[in-house]
Scaffold this motif. Structure first.
Motif, PDB file in Angstrom:
ATOM      1  N   UNK A  87      33.240   6.748 -74.831  1.00 39.09           N
ATOM      2  CA  UNK A  87      32.004   7.652 -74.757  1.00 39.09           C
ATOM      3  C   UNK A  87      30.645   6.701 -74.764  1.00 39.09           C
ATOM      4  N   UNK A  88      30.914   5.476 -75.099  1.00 36.81           N
ATOM      5  CA  UNK A  88      29.587   4.332 -74.766  1.00 36.81           C
ATOM      6  C   UNK A  88      29.920   3.476 -73.511  1.00 36.81           C
ATOM      7  N   UNK A  89      29.025   3.796 -72.477  1.00 35.28           N
ATOM      8  CA  UNK A  89      29.374   3.425 -71.244  1.00 35.28           C
ATOM      9  C   UNK A  89      27.915   2.571 -70.456  1.00 35.28           C
ATOM     10  N   UNK A  90      28.394   1.770 -69.729  1.00 29.41           N
ATOM     11  CA  UNK A  90      27.319   0.818 -69.039  1.00 29.41           C
ATOM     12  C   UNK A  90      28.085   0.492 -67.731  1.00 29.41           C
ATOM     13  N   UNK A  91      27.234   0.716 -66.626  1.00 28.74           N
ATOM     14  CA  UNK A  91      27.688   0.329 -65.312  1.00 28.74           C
ATOM     15  C   UNK A  91      26.504  -0.479 -64.798  1.00 28.74           C
ATOM     16  N   UNK A  92      26.771  -1.769 -64.249  1.00 25.06           N
ATOM     17  CA  UNK A  92      25.800  -2.569 -63.769  1.00 25.06           C
ATOM     18  C   UNK A  92      25.939  -2.855 -62.428  1.00 25.06           C
TER      19      UNK A  92
END
Length: 154
Positions: A87-92
């Motif tokens: 549920x805790x997402x990052x996409x760089x």
């Protein structure tokens, strides 16, 4: 890849935040994330990541991925991570020399902009369904969000 019960116990006891690296769907992740035999690592790490997060007991973590020229449809990777229970997402975006085959190009920009619109709409939909998730680039909390120093200087 080296996460085991001892690492999970230590991380959950001693670390206030844990960053896990998953680029998304299996075919996307396995393109660059291989083990010492050259085999994709997706199938090995997913159960370990799920176990670590499940045992964190609400402590902070986030799943960090990278999008490249090969997955400008990166929302599919974010949705995949959310469907796995993260549920805790990052996409760089990838950072590399412009001539690398996975470098983002000027031609990728319209698709990337479209992806952020798709992401926002899907986040609202999932939140209304009780299946929301956090995408850190949409966080405006300067005091409690990740990368606070980058946010302040930005």
């Amino acid at each position: 890849m080296l996460i085991d019960d001892d690492v999970i116990e230590f991380a959950n006891k001693e670390m206030s935040n844990v960053v896990l690296s998953l680029d998304g769907r299996q075919e996307v992740h396995d393109r660059f994330r291989v083990d010492y035999n050259g085999k994709g690592s997706y199938e090995k790490i997913i159960p370990k990541f799920q176990k670590l997060v499940e045992q964190r007991g609400g402590k902070d973590y986030y799943m960090r991925g990278t999008f490249t020229h090969h997955n400008v449809d990166f929302t599919e990777d974010i949705f995949h991570m959310a469907d796995l229970g993260f549920t805790e997402l990052s996409m760089e975006p990838v950072v590399c020399p412009p001539l690398d085959p996975y470098a983002l190009t000027e031609e990728d920009l319209p698709k990337l902009k479209e992806q952020y619109e798709i992401l926002a709409k899907e986040m609202i939909k999932r939140d209304n369904e009780g299946k929301g998730f956090t995408f850190y680039h949409y966080m405006l909390d300067l005091e409690n969000g990740p990368c606070i120093y980058k946010r302040i200087t930005g």
